[in-house]
Design a protein around this motif. Structure first.
Motif, PDB file in Angstrom:
ATOM      1  N   ARG A  25       0.832  -1.211   0.000  1.00 50.60           N
ATOM      2  CA  ARG A  25       0.000   0.000   0.000  1.00 50.60           C
ATOM      3  C   ARG A  25       0.857   1.248   0.000  1.00 50.60           C
ATOM      4  N   LEU A  26       1.912   1.245   0.803  1.00 48.05           N
ATOM      5  CA  LEU A  26       2.784   2.425   0.879  1.00 48.05           C
ATOM      6  C   LEU A  26       3.495   2.673  -0.449  1.00 48.05           C
ATOM      7  N   LEU A  27       4.045   1.629  -1.044  1.00 49.01           N
ATOM      8  CA  LEU A  27       4.746   1.794  -2.315  1.00 49.01           C
ATOM      9  C   LEU A  27       3.800   2.291  -3.403  1.00 49.01           C
ATOM     10  N   PHE A  28       2.630   1.713  -3.479  1.00 55.71           N
ATOM     11  CA  PHE A  28       1.650   2.102  -4.495  1.00 55.71           C
ATOM     12  C   PHE A  28       1.111   3.502  -4.208  1.00 55.71           C
ATOM     13  N   GLY A  29       0.626   3.718  -3.006  1.00 52.93           N
ATOM     14  CA  GLY A  29      -0.040   4.971  -2.668  1.00 52.93           C
ATOM     15  C   GLY A  29       0.880   6.177  -2.640  1.00 52.93           C
ATOM     16  N   VAL A  30       2.022   6.035  -2.009  1.00 53.91           N
ATOM     17  CA  VAL A  30       2.935   7.180  -1.893  1.00 53.91           C
ATOM     18  C   VAL A  30       3.529   7.544  -3.257  1.00 53.91           C
ATOM     19  N   MET A  35       3.448  11.495  -7.618  1.00 48.37           N
ATOM     20  CA  MET A  35       3.154  11.860  -9.005  1.00 48.37           C
ATOM     21  C   MET A  35       2.114  12.971  -9.051  1.00 48.37           C
ATOM     22  N   GLY A  36       1.144  12.926  -8.146  1.00 46.18           N
ATOM     23  CA  GLY A  36       0.134  13.987  -8.074  1.00 46.18           C
ATOM     24  C   GLY A  36       0.738  15.315  -7.684  1.00 46.18           C
ATOM     25  N   GLY A  73      -3.808   8.368  -3.483  1.00 39.64           N
ATOM     26  CA  GLY A  73      -2.573   7.723  -3.042  1.00 39.64           C
ATOM     27  C   GLY A  73      -2.420   7.728  -1.535  1.00 39.64           C
ATOM     28  N   LEU A  74      -2.693   8.870  -0.913  1.00 40.85           N
ATOM     29  CA  LEU A  74      -2.593   8.954   0.547  1.00 40.85           C
ATOM     30  C   LEU A  74      -3.679   8.114   1.218  1.00 40.85           C
ATOM     31  N   GLY A  75      -4.867   8.057   0.608  1.00 40.26           N
ATOM     32  CA  GLY A  75      -5.939   7.236   1.152  1.00 40.26           C
ATOM     33  C   GLY A  75      -5.572   5.760   1.167  1.00 40.26           C
ATOM     34  N   VAL A  76      -4.996   5.278   0.078  1.00 39.54           N
ATOM     35  CA  VAL A  76      -4.557   3.880   0.010  1.00 39.54           C
ATOM     36  C   VAL A  76      -3.436   3.633   1.012  1.00 39.54           C
ATOM     37  N   ALA A  77      -2.460   4.529   1.056  1.00 36.41           N
ATOM     38  CA  ALA A  77      -1.322   4.339   1.959  1.00 36.41           C
ATOM     39  C   ALA A  77      -1.757   4.310   3.420  1.00 36.41           C
ATOM     40  N   GLY A 125      -1.248  -0.219 -12.992  1.00 31.88           N
ATOM     41  CA  GLY A 125      -1.747   0.546 -11.851  1.00 31.88           C
ATOM     42  C   GLY A 125      -3.244   0.357 -11.665  1.00 31.88           C
ATOM     43  N   VAL A 126      -3.977   0.267 -12.774  1.00 33.72           N
ATOM     44  CA  VAL A 126      -5.415  -0.016 -12.702  1.00 33.72           C
ATOM     45  C   VAL A 126      -5.621  -1.370 -12.037  1.00 33.72           C
ATOM     46  N   GLY A 127      -4.829  -2.347 -12.423  1.00 36.03           N
ATOM     47  CA  GLY A 127      -4.947  -3.679 -11.823  1.00 36.03           C
ATOM     48  C   GLY A 127      -4.714  -3.657 -10.325  1.00 36.03           C
ATOM     49  N   ALA A 128      -3.694  -2.955  -9.888  1.00 34.13           N
ATOM     50  CA  ALA A 128      -3.416  -2.854  -8.451  1.00 34.13           C
ATOM     51  C   ALA A 128      -4.540  -2.126  -7.731  1.00 34.13           C
ATOM     52  N   ALA A 129      -5.028  -1.045  -8.319  1.00 34.06           N
ATOM     53  CA  ALA A 129      -6.117  -0.291  -7.692  1.00 34.06           C
ATOM     54  C   ALA A 129      -7.388  -1.136  -7.607  1.00 34.06           C
ATOM     55  N   LEU A 130      -7.663  -1.924  -8.636  1.00 31.87           N
ATOM     56  CA  LEU A 130      -8.840  -2.792  -8.600  1.00 31.87           C
ATOM     57  C   LEU A 130      -8.699  -3.880  -7.530  1.00 31.87           C
ATOM     58  N   ALA A 131      -7.500  -4.416  -7.365  1.00 29.65           N
ATOM     59  CA  ALA A 131      -7.270  -5.410  -6.311  1.00 29.65           C
ATOM     60  C   ALA A 131      -7.511  -4.787  -4.937  1.00 29.65           C
TER      61      ALA A 131
END
Length: 149
Positions: A25-30, A35-36, A73-77, A125-131
């Protein structure tokens, strides 16, 4: 006739499962939040590129997409509003892949390769977000666990 598929609740019983889920979650979200932030640090250049790609209201699009990336990103992290965060990221990344990285319409081989790479990055990234969206309604380990669902 299709076989019935049983679902089992998400469990984090195996050793380090919670810690690995947090790390993912941290790697993906942060990364997406960073990027944002880049959207806000170079609005004019990014708006010019968005205009070149034919997006309506390019400046607004850059700012809005930056907000989606930072907040999602912060929400996921943090594990805060995970359904909204992961869902927003999945929708943005898919829309961005198709509108901004349309490699199929480019003739220059080098530019085509760059756009295809960016398209594929957005797609995984879509795949990870969907998971993450799929497990967004369950309690996440090491998370704020705030949410609407």
């Amino acid at each position: 006739m299709l076989a019935e598929i049983a679902t089992i609740p998400l469990q984090f019983d195996s050793p380090f499962a919670g810690e690995l889920f947090l790390l993912g979650r941290l790697l993906f979200g942060v990364t997406l939040a960073f990027m944002g932030l880049n959207h806000f640090m170079d609005v004019d250049t990014m708006a010019g590129y968005a205009e070149f790609k034919g997006l309506p209201a390019p400046r607004f699009s850059v700012i809005a997409s930056g907000l989606v990336l930072v907040l999602g990103g912060l929400g996921v992290a943090a594990g805060a509003f995970p359904v909204l965060a992961a869902g927003g990221l999945a929708a943005f990344l898919l829309a961005s892949a198709v509108t901004m990285h349309d490699f199929w319409s480019i003739d220059d081989p080098e530019e085509k390769q760059n756009e295809m790479t960016s398209f594929l990055k957005n797609l995984y990234g879509v795949g990870a977000a969907l998971a993450l969206l799929a497990v967004g309604g369950t309690a996440w380990p090491y998370a704020v666990n705030l949410g609407l669902f």
